[in-house]
Scaffold this motif. Sequence first.
Motif, mmCIF file in Angstrom:
data_model
loop_
_atom_site.group_PDB
_atom_site.id
_atom_site.type_symbol
_atom_site.label_atom_id
_atom_site.label_comp_id
_atom_site.label_asym_id
_atom_site.label_seq_id
_atom_site.Cartn_x
_atom_site.Cartn_y
_atom_site.Cartn_z
ATOM 1 N N GLN A 1 0.807 -1.210 0.000
ATOM 2 C CA GLN A 1 0.000 0.000 0.000
ATOM 3 C C GLN A 1 0.845 1.267 0.000
ATOM 4 O O GLN A 1 0.595 2.188 -0.766
ATOM 5 N N THR A 2 1.874 1.285 0.843
ATOM 6 C CA THR A 2 2.668 2.500 0.953
ATOM 7 C C THR A 2 3.502 2.761 -0.290
ATOM 8 O O THR A 2 3.823 3.896 -0.602
ATOM 9 N N SER A 3 3.843 1.713 -1.017
ATOM 10 C CA SER A 3 4.736 1.914 -2.163
ATOM 11 C C SER A 3 4.027 1.704 -3.497
ATOM 12 O O SER A 3 4.596 1.968 -4.549
ATOM 13 N N GLY A 4 2.798 1.221 -3.438
ATOM 14 C CA GLY A 4 2.081 0.928 -4.678
ATOM 15 C C GLY A 4 2.629 -0.309 -5.354
ATOM 16 O O GLY A 4 2.595 -0.437 -6.582
ATOM 17 N N LEU B 1 -9.009 -7.606 1.665
ATOM 18 C CA LEU B 1 -8.276 -6.397 2.046
ATOM 19 C C LEU B 1 -7.562 -5.811 0.826
ATOM 20 O O LEU B 1 -7.628 -4.615 0.560
ATOM 21 N N ALA B 2 -6.905 -6.696 0.070
ATOM 22 C CA ALA B 2 -6.171 -6.249 -1.117
ATOM 23 C C ALA B 2 -7.120 -5.583 -2.109
ATOM 24 O O ALA B 2 -6.809 -4.538 -2.688
ATOM 25 N N GLN B 3 -8.293 -6.190 -2.255
ATOM 26 C CA GLN B 3 -9.256 -5.619 -3.196
ATOM 27 C C GLN B 3 -9.719 -4.246 -2.726
ATOM 28 O O GLN B 3 -9.813 -3.310 -3.510
ATOM 29 N N ILE C 1 -4.891 -3.200 -4.180
ATOM 30 C CA ILE C 1 -3.537 -3.736 -4.333
ATOM 31 C C ILE C 1 -3.640 -4.977 -5.212
ATOM 32 O O ILE C 1 -4.465 -5.850 -4.985
ATOM 33 N N GLU C 2 -2.788 -5.017 -6.208
ATOM 34 C CA GLU C 2 -2.825 -6.168 -7.108
ATOM 35 C C GLU C 2 -2.058 -7.346 -6.514
ATOM 36 O O GLU C 2 -0.905 -7.211 -6.118
ATOM 37 N N VAL C 3 -2.737 -8.484 -6.464
ATOM 38 C CA VAL C 3 -2.072 -9.702 -6.009
ATOM 39 C C VAL C 3 -2.132 -10.681 -7.172
ATOM 40 O O VAL C 3 -3.208 -11.003 -7.668
ATOM 41 N N ILE D 1 -3.592 -17.322 -0.760
ATOM 42 C CA ILE D 1 -3.952 -16.100 -0.053
ATOM 43 C C ILE D 1 -5.295 -16.385 0.623
ATOM 44 O O ILE D 1 -6.175 -17.000 0.024
ATOM 45 N N SER D 2 -5.431 -15.973 1.862
ATOM 46 C CA SER D 2 -6.705 -16.234 2.544
ATOM 47 C C SER D 2 -7.741 -15.253 2.024
ATOM 48 O O SER D 2 -7.401 -14.188 1.496
ATOM 49 N N SER D 3 -9.016 -15.598 2.176
ATOM 50 C CA SER D 3 -10.053 -14.740 1.596
ATOM 51 C C SER D 3 -10.074 -13.376 2.275
ATOM 52 O O SER D 3 -10.375 -12.374 1.631
#
Length: 584
Positions: A429-432, A449-451, A455-457, A442-444
């Motif tokens: 998040q801080t660095s993009g 949270l990423a969505q 944040i792209e995972v 990845i847990s749901s």
Amino acid sequence: MARTIEVPDQITVGALADILEVPVTTLIGELFKGGVMVTVNEKIDFDTASILVGELGFDVELKAAAKTDNSAKKVAYKLSDKAVSRPPVVAVMGHVDHGKTSILDAIRASDTAAHEAGGITQHISAYQISHNGRLVTFLDTPGHEAFAALREHGAMLTDVVILVVAADDGIKPQTLEAIRFARKAGVKIVVAINKIDKEGANPALVKQQLAENDLLIEEWGGDTVAIEVSAKQKTGIDKLIDMVLLVADVEDLKADIDVPAQGLVIEAHMETGRGAIATALVQQGVLKKNLFIVSGSTYAKVKVLESTDGKAINEAGPSSPVQIVGFKQLPEFGDAFKVVKDEKTAKEIASKAKIKSATSLDMTSTELTRIMNRRSEVTELYIIVKADVQGSLTSLVDSIKTFDSDELNVNIIGSGVGSVTENDVRMAQTSGAIIYGFQVGISSSVRALAQREKIEVRLYRVIYELLDDIKEELTKLLSPEVIETELGRLVVKGVFKISKTEVICGGEVTKGKLQAPALARVKRDGEIIAKEVVVEALKQGPQETKEVQEGEMCGLSFKTESRVEVHEGDHIELFTREIKQRTL
Ligand code: GDP
């Protein structure tokens, strides 16, 4: 008096903070003030470290430590006269798709001691078979070039390399790479000419190509053993193992068993309920349950000892691949391990190694210069990399680093073993940064949270697809290439209309050929009087035309943004401009 501390020519920020006994944020903050953005795991060079220490007012003098040689070498142990014979350790190498996995599977299936029925699908990084009453250890080294680092370690552990060459494809870049590795590590090569069942198989051509690469086969008077096999039809496999044993016999492989056990970690991963698990190869001594071992900066009480197919064992002698449960933290792939007398000793050595290992990392690259040179012209892609095991993580990071250029950098702001966590998302998040995962989940809740945080995972199961994705992202960051192509030139012979926005004139084409639409510049006596105008139409007589050749007369109209006083005798030079996205 100033304290003198030995540091290598590059050191991670975290390690330096450890040595100086200050919070790592102090160092990061100080570097940041100097315009250098670093993370805990990033390395800075000796000079920067010295400046930093001075600036922070430490009474510490840094001394450059001697460089360590990290080239692949076979580990040589001093043997006593009580040393006994040990099984050979064999790695299978070769070009992708030439059949390494198939051969390893065929060999494993041929194991006379194997009782389990059914196919072998599970991936294991090492296994041992019994062949005519003799043991042979095989290392499974993944095939893709991204695993070069792993293969290099493989060669370090290995006594014999089976070089797989597909009879229908011949010698390829990775075949040559494997030959180089084997030579560098001083390892004997046995060639498996695979896929001889296939139409188009040409073993003779392979032999020819081998000879061209200084591997002259026995039947042609050389000393390289080459066996024709078909992993698919399981032909030639027994003979291949016979030959491996024969070649190994010449080497007279031995090990001591009355010494504290030692060897190398070849894979490490976390397992739910069992914690850190290491796959390791015992090279000397006999490893037993409940002993204490140190590997790098971590240690273990061997709580569980298993063969690599998961059977519990009490002890394992030289050349045995084993799984060890009980490590406090994940050991590093490629690190040596050694049995020590008790827990206290293990703890002590491990904590000393923590500082040392962090300060003697692979120093071959001049990463710091890279960081220091990060000026605005260098574009950066920020990423976080997660992988299932330390081995693949190391290889991935190594491969990603090769993408760096003068113009583009991949800044790995975080990396680790295990699934994508909330912490990774926060860091991204801080660095993009984009988060890349290789063979991890990845847990749901983390996914959600990423969505939410946009944040792209990106999770991959195939390494080169992941690498291609990063390349694609880098390509997007490349500034596009502007290609201007000169078309032709017109000398103005008459001016028909000049307004604020348009000029209509006529003349003769003196060079090249004119086209419309096109861009143009207007010149008078060699000087530009209009830098860029847009030619809309060309006319010959009353007819509009698309093209006018050299020597012909034509009318020309162009659009301008401000009034251009075109005179007779001016030159109008037409050109096109193409903007092309570059590729890496
Ligand atoms: P690796 O990338 O070197 O590990 O290669 P694989 O073992 O995955 O094999 C690549 C492909 O070749 C697979 O489709 C296999 O089924 C095929 N293959 C492997 N060995 C043989 C063989 O002896 N004969 C034939 N016909 N195909 C084979």
